[in-house]
Design a protein around this motif. Structure first.
Motif, PDB file in Angstrom:
ATOM      1  N   LYS A  50     -41.728   7.333 104.642  1.00 11.11           N
ATOM      2  CA  LYS A  50     -41.422   7.153 103.222  1.00 11.11           C
ATOM      3  C   LYS A  50     -40.080   6.455 103.014  1.00 11.11           C
ATOM      4  N   TYR A  51     -39.149   6.637 103.962  1.00  7.24           N
ATOM      5  CA  TYR A  51     -37.764   6.240 103.722  1.00  7.24           C
ATOM      6  C   TYR A  51     -37.173   5.269 104.735  1.00  7.24           C
ATOM      7  N   CYS A  52     -37.865   4.993 105.820  1.00  7.19           N
ATOM      8  CA  CYS A  52     -37.267   4.224 106.911  1.00  7.19           C
ATOM      9  C   CYS A  52     -38.073   2.982 107.258  1.00  7.19           C
ATOM     10  N   SER A  53     -37.405   2.047 107.890  1.00  2.00           N
ATOM     11  CA  SER A  53     -38.074   0.848 108.397  1.00  2.00           C
ATOM     12  C   SER A  53     -38.925   1.226 109.610  1.00  2.00           C
ATOM     13  N   LYS A  54     -39.850   0.347 109.947  1.00  4.38           N
ATOM     14  CA  LYS A  54     -40.694   0.578 111.122  1.00  4.38           C
ATOM     15  C   LYS A  54     -39.850   0.683 112.389  1.00  4.38           C
ATOM     16  N   GLU A  55     -38.789  -0.116 112.471  1.00  4.60           N
ATOM     17  CA  GLU A  55     -37.918  -0.100 113.651  1.00  4.60           C
ATOM     18  C   GLU A  55     -37.235   1.258 113.816  1.00  4.60           C
ATOM     19  N   GLU A  56     -36.796   1.824 112.726  1.00 11.70           N
ATOM     20  CA  GLU A  56     -36.110   3.120 112.802  1.00 11.70           C
ATOM     21  C   GLU A  56     -37.096   4.232 113.171  1.00 11.70           C
ATOM     22  N   ILE A  57     -38.313   4.140 112.694  1.00 12.13           N
ATOM     23  CA  ILE A  57     -39.346   5.122 113.055  1.00 12.13           C
ATOM     24  C   ILE A  57     -39.665   5.021 114.543  1.00 12.13           C
ATOM     25  N   GLU A  58     -39.774   3.797 115.044  1.00 17.14           N
ATOM     26  CA  GLU A  58     -40.040   3.603 116.482  1.00 17.14           C
ATOM     27  C   GLU A  58     -38.884   4.137 117.325  1.00 17.14           C
ATOM     28  N   ARG A  59     -37.674   3.952 116.851  1.00 15.22           N
ATOM     29  CA  ARG A  59     -36.500   4.492 117.553  1.00 15.22           C
ATOM     30  C   ARG A  59     -36.592   6.014 117.636  1.00 15.22           C
ATOM     31  N   CYS A  60     -36.943   6.640 116.529  1.00 15.11           N
ATOM     32  CA  CYS A  60     -37.075   8.098 116.492  1.00 15.11           C
ATOM     33  C   CYS A  60     -38.139   8.563 117.482  1.00 15.11           C
ATOM     34  N   LYS A  61     -39.289   7.896 117.470  1.00 18.14           N
ATOM     35  CA  LYS A  61     -40.366   8.264 118.392  1.00 18.14           C
ATOM     36  C   LYS A  61     -39.905   8.154 119.840  1.00 18.14           C
ATOM     37  N   ALA A  62     -39.246   7.051 120.176  1.00 18.74           N
ATOM     38  CA  ALA A  62     -38.800   6.828 121.554  1.00 18.74           C
ATOM     39  C   ALA A  62     -37.774   7.878 121.985  1.00 18.74           C
ATOM     40  N   GLU A  63     -36.830   8.189 121.094  1.00 19.51           N
ATOM     41  CA  GLU A  63     -35.826   9.205 121.428  1.00 19.51           C
ATOM     42  C   GLU A  63     -36.477  10.562 121.652  1.00 19.51           C
ATOM     43  N   HIS A  64     -37.416  10.920 120.794  1.00 18.01           N
ATOM     44  CA  HIS A  64     -38.060  12.227 120.932  1.00 18.01           C
ATOM     45  C   HIS A  64     -38.954  12.297 122.164  1.00 18.01           C
ATOM     46  N   GLN A  65     -39.583  11.203 122.533  1.00 16.72           N
ATOM     47  CA  GLN A  65     -40.363  11.185 123.769  1.00 16.72           C
ATOM     48  C   GLN A  65     -39.454  11.412 124.973  1.00 16.72           C
ATOM     49  N   ALA A  66     -38.281  10.784 124.957  1.00 20.34           N
ATOM     50  CA  ALA A  66     -37.321  10.969 126.050  1.00 20.34           C
ATOM     51  C   ALA A  66     -36.827  12.414 126.096  1.00 20.34           C
ATOM     52  N   PHE A  67     -36.497  12.977 124.933  1.00 18.86           N
ATOM     53  CA  PHE A  67     -36.036  14.374 124.894  1.00 18.86           C
ATOM     54  C   PHE A  67     -37.136  15.325 125.348  1.00 18.86           C
ATOM     55  N   ASP A  68     -38.358  15.091 124.877  1.00 19.99           N
ATOM     56  CA  ASP A  68     -39.490  15.945 125.258  1.00 19.99           C
ATOM     57  C   ASP A  68     -39.717  15.918 126.763  1.00 19.99           C
ATOM     58  N   VAL A 107     -25.509  22.164 111.668  1.00 21.71           N
ATOM     59  CA  VAL A 107     -25.654  23.092 112.786  1.00 21.71           C
ATOM     60  C   VAL A 107     -26.014  22.259 114.007  1.00 21.71           C
ATOM     61  N   TYR A 108     -25.336  22.530 115.118  1.00 19.24           N
ATOM     62  CA  TYR A 108     -25.610  21.846 116.372  1.00 19.24           C
ATOM     63  C   TYR A 108     -26.180  22.863 117.348  1.00 19.24           C
ATOM     64  N   CYS A 109     -27.445  22.678 117.693  1.00 17.35           N
ATOM     65  CA  CYS A 109     -28.106  23.627 118.592  1.00 17.35           C
ATOM     66  C   CYS A 109     -29.177  22.886 119.394  1.00 17.35           C
ATOM     67  N   ILE A 110     -29.049  22.958 120.703  1.00 17.53           N
ATOM     68  CA  ILE A 110     -30.041  22.354 121.591  1.00 17.53           C
ATOM     69  C   ILE A 110     -30.694  23.469 122.394  1.00 17.53           C
ATOM     70  N   ARG A 111     -32.023  23.432 122.394  1.00 17.38           N
ATOM     71  CA  ARG A 111     -32.806  24.452 123.100  1.00 17.38           C
ATOM     72  C   ARG A 111     -33.639  23.811 124.207  1.00 17.38           C
ATOM     73  N   ASP A 112     -34.095  24.669 125.117  1.00 15.12           N
ATOM     74  CA  ASP A 112     -35.045  24.195 126.121  1.00 15.12           C
ATOM     75  C   ASP A 112     -36.462  24.486 125.634  1.00 15.12           C
ATOM     76  N   LYS A 113     -37.444  24.168 126.466  1.00 18.52           N
ATOM     77  CA  LYS A 113     -38.852  24.349 126.085  1.00 18.52           C
ATOM     78  C   LYS A 113     -39.187  25.797 125.739  1.00 18.52           C
ATOM     79  N   LEU A 114     -38.456  26.728 126.337  1.00 20.53           N
ATOM     80  CA  LEU A 114     -38.725  28.144 126.112  1.00 20.53           C
ATOM     81  C   LEU A 114     -37.985  28.705 124.904  1.00 20.53           C
ATOM     82  N   GLY A 115     -37.139  27.869 124.282  1.00 19.57           N
ATOM     83  CA  GLY A 115     -36.410  28.305 123.098  1.00 19.57           C
ATOM     84  C   GLY A 115     -35.023  28.840 123.380  1.00 19.57           C
ATOM     85  N   SER A 116     -34.627  28.859 124.641  1.00 24.86           N
ATOM     86  CA  SER A 116     -33.276  29.328 124.992  1.00 24.86           C
ATOM     87  C   SER A 116     -32.255  28.274 124.595  1.00 24.86           C
ATOM     88  N   ILE A 117     -31.133  28.724 124.043  1.00 27.18           N
ATOM     89  CA  ILE A 117     -30.071  27.807 123.624  1.00 27.18           C
ATOM     90  C   ILE A 117     -29.349  27.290 124.860  1.00 27.18           C
TER      91      ILE A 117
END
Length: 156
Positions: A50-68, A107-117
């Motif tokens: 709704k709010y972003c360019s296609k390039e920014e959406i692709e960036r988000c997808k790529a970053e989340h794939q790397a984090f996942d 709030v800055y919080c990073i968790r692992d797959k199991l939910g541990s901070i």
């Protein structure tokens, strides 16, 4: 020559009263900062569409794939947005581009797959400075074209 004339007309348009109307509408539209950032943290591309360019959406997808792939889950949350300012107005091709600066408390919080901070926590608050490039599309809607985070300081 015709293309140059068109660009000159657009530049003049940006400097006249029509720009003031666009800036008023633009100011109302930047209220999307919080939902866009929260959607970006979560990788919610439906909201971003709704709010972003296609390039920014692709960036988000790529970053989340790397984090996942590394088992990283961001559990960040925007608490407050402040000091919003227009830093620059310019043209990108035939469409206006506005560079915004603002800061958030989040709030800055990073968790692992199991939910541990793994970093930060539910009580870790950071002040984060952002720059956004917002571009007026052919559909006359302002969209986030690029986002940059350029400073982080621990608040709590």
């Amino acid at each position: 020559m015709g293309n140059l004339q068109g660009k000159i007309c657009v530049l003049i348009w940006m400097e006249n009263l029509q720009l003031q109307c666009q800036l008023k509408r633009f100011t109302a539209e930047i209220q999307v900062i919080r939902p866009v950032l929260n959607a970006f943290f979560k990788g919610d591309t439906e909201v971003l569409k709704k709010y972003c360019s296609k390039e920014e959406i692709e960036r988000c997808k790529a970053e989340h794939q790397a984090f996942d792939s590394q088992g990283i889950i961001f559990d960040n949350k925007i608490l407050h947005v402040s000091d919003i300012e227009v830093r620059e107005k310019k043209m990108m091709g035939d469409s206006p581009l506005i560079i915004l600066g603002f800061k958030t408390q989040q709030v800055y919080c990073i968790r692992d797959k199991l939910g541990s901070i793994k970093e930060g926590g539910k009580d870790t608050i950071h002040i984060v400075h952002y720059a956004w490039a917002m571009q007026l599309g052919e559909d006359r809607v302002w969209r986030l074209r690029e986002m940059q985070q350029f400073g982080v300081a621990a608040l709590i």
